[in-house]
Motif scaffolding. Structure first.
Motif, short mmCIF file in Angstrom:
data_model
loop_
_atom_site.label_atom_id
_atom_site.label_comp_id
_atom_site.label_asym_id
_atom_site.label_seq_id
_atom_site.Cartn_x
_atom_site.Cartn_y
_atom_site.Cartn_z
N ARG A 162 -20.95 13.94 62.98
CA ARG A 162 -20.17 12.95 62.18
C ARG A 162 -20.74 13.11 61.04
O ARG A 162 -19.88 13.25 60.04
N ARG A 163 -21.87 12.83 60.94
CA ARG A 163 -22.67 12.74 59.64
C ARG A 163 -22.64 14.16 58.96
O ARG A 163 -22.29 14.57 57.63
N VAL A 164 -22.73 15.26 59.66
CA VAL A 164 -22.74 16.65 59.02
C VAL A 164 -21.30 17.03 58.48
O VAL A 164 -21.21 17.48 57.35
N ASP A 165 -20.36 16.68 59.09
CA ASP A 165 -18.87 16.76 58.72
C ASP A 165 -18.64 15.82 57.55
O ASP A 165 -18.10 16.48 56.19
N ALA A 166 -19.14 14.82 57.32
CA ALA A 166 -18.96 13.81 56.17
C ALA A 166 -19.69 14.46 55.02
O ALA A 166 -19.20 14.45 53.88
N LEU A 167 -20.81 14.96 55.10
CA LEU A 167 -21.81 15.62 54.12
C LEU A 167 -21.19 16.63 53.54
O LEU A 167 -21.05 16.79 52.48
N LEU A 168 -20.75 17.46 54.41
CA LEU A 168 -20.27 18.83 54.04
C LEU A 168 -18.79 18.64 53.37
O LEU A 168 -18.56 19.19 52.07
N GLN A 169 -18.02 17.66 53.44
CA GLN A 169 -16.65 17.27 52.82
C GLN A 169 -17.37 16.61 51.56
O GLN A 169 -16.69 16.99 50.44
N GLN A 170 -18.21 15.83 51.62
CA GLN A 170 -18.80 15.64 50.10
C GLN A 170 -19.20 16.58 49.39
O GLN A 170 -18.98 16.66 48.04
N GLY A 171 -19.98 17.35 49.59
CA GLY A 171 -20.58 18.61 48.97
C GLY A 171 -19.51 19.53 48.54
O GLY A 171 -19.28 19.99 47.20
N LEU A 172 -18.36 19.84 49.35
CA LEU A 172 -17.12 20.61 49.09
C LEU A 172 -16.42 19.89 48.08
O LEU A 172 -15.98 20.85 47.17
N ASN A 173 -16.26 18.80 47.99
CA ASN A 173 -15.53 18.06 47.02
C ASN A 173 -15.85 17.43 45.92
O ASN A 173 -15.32 17.20 44.98
N TYR A 174 -17.42 17.86 45.82
CA TYR A 174 -18.17 17.23 44.83
C TYR A 174 -17.49 18.14 43.27
O TYR A 174 -17.46 18.95 43.17
N LYS A 175 -17.43 17.12 42.16
CA LYS A 175 -16.90 17.64 41.16
C LYS A 175 -18.00 17.55 40.16
O LYS A 175 -18.70 16.41 39.75
N TYR A 176 -18.18 18.66 39.48
CA TYR A 176 -19.58 18.91 38.58
C TYR A 176 -19.09 18.61 37.30
O TYR A 176 -18.21 19.22 36.71
#
Length: 180
Positions: A5-19
């Protein structure tokens, strides 16, 4: 990768992060978008997670690499890790045809030539690449050339002049200067 559950949330956060660095290059870390995207791809490949996101990440990395003049040590290492895991993945067979005026002019596949050079006349006629592969085929087209006329000089707030002086501080006659 542990707690899914945490892995999925962190992966989505990393993939959606706007630089958005607002013009600054350093924000208390040495991270870059290229490094972070390469490390995310490396983790996804290594742990066989989100295979549907991997091609988009690979294209983002390709674009980021094209836009940079050099790579830092961290970026090089992250790209190496992503490449190492990418190479371990089996490549699906693919084929494509390069068409001009709906006529095939070249055949491309993962077993043969993967680049095709076009001249200016060919490009002006229009070029189509048609894939016969079942899986998506990602194409990168790089067009390079030289302008027909010299660009106008631009100062952009900087004015440069050049003067040559001899050891006595006088302007020498360069017509008598010898080379070598």
């Amino acid at each position: 990768m542990g707690d899914q559950r945490r892995v999925d949330a962190l992966l989505q956060q990393g993939l959606n992060y706007k630089y958005d660095r607002h013009g600054y290059y350093w924000y208390a870390d040495y991270g870059t978008e290229l490094r972070d995207r390469a490390l995310i791809l490396s983790l996804l490949l290594e742990n066989q997670q989100l295979p549907e996101k991997q091609p988009d990440l690979q294209m983002q990395l390709s674009d980021l690499m094209q836009s940079q003049g050099y790579l830092s040590t961290q970026e090089r290492n992250a790209l190496f890790m992503a490449a190492r895991h990418s190479i371990a993945q089996p490549e699906a067979d693919w084929q494509a045809s390069v068409l001009q005026s709906q006529q095939p002019v070249a055949e491309l596949s993962n077993k043969t030539q993967q680049t095709y050079n076009l001249n200016d006349e060919s490009i002006l006629k229009g070029v189509t690449v048609a894939s016969t592969a079942e899986n998506p085929l990602y194409l990168r087209a790089d067009v390079t050339g030289y302008p027909q006329t010299k660009p106008k000089p631009a100062e952009n707030g900087v004015h440069i002049t050049r003067e040559i002086f001899d050891l006595q501080g006088k302007i020498p006659n360069l017509k008598s200067a010898e080379s070598g």
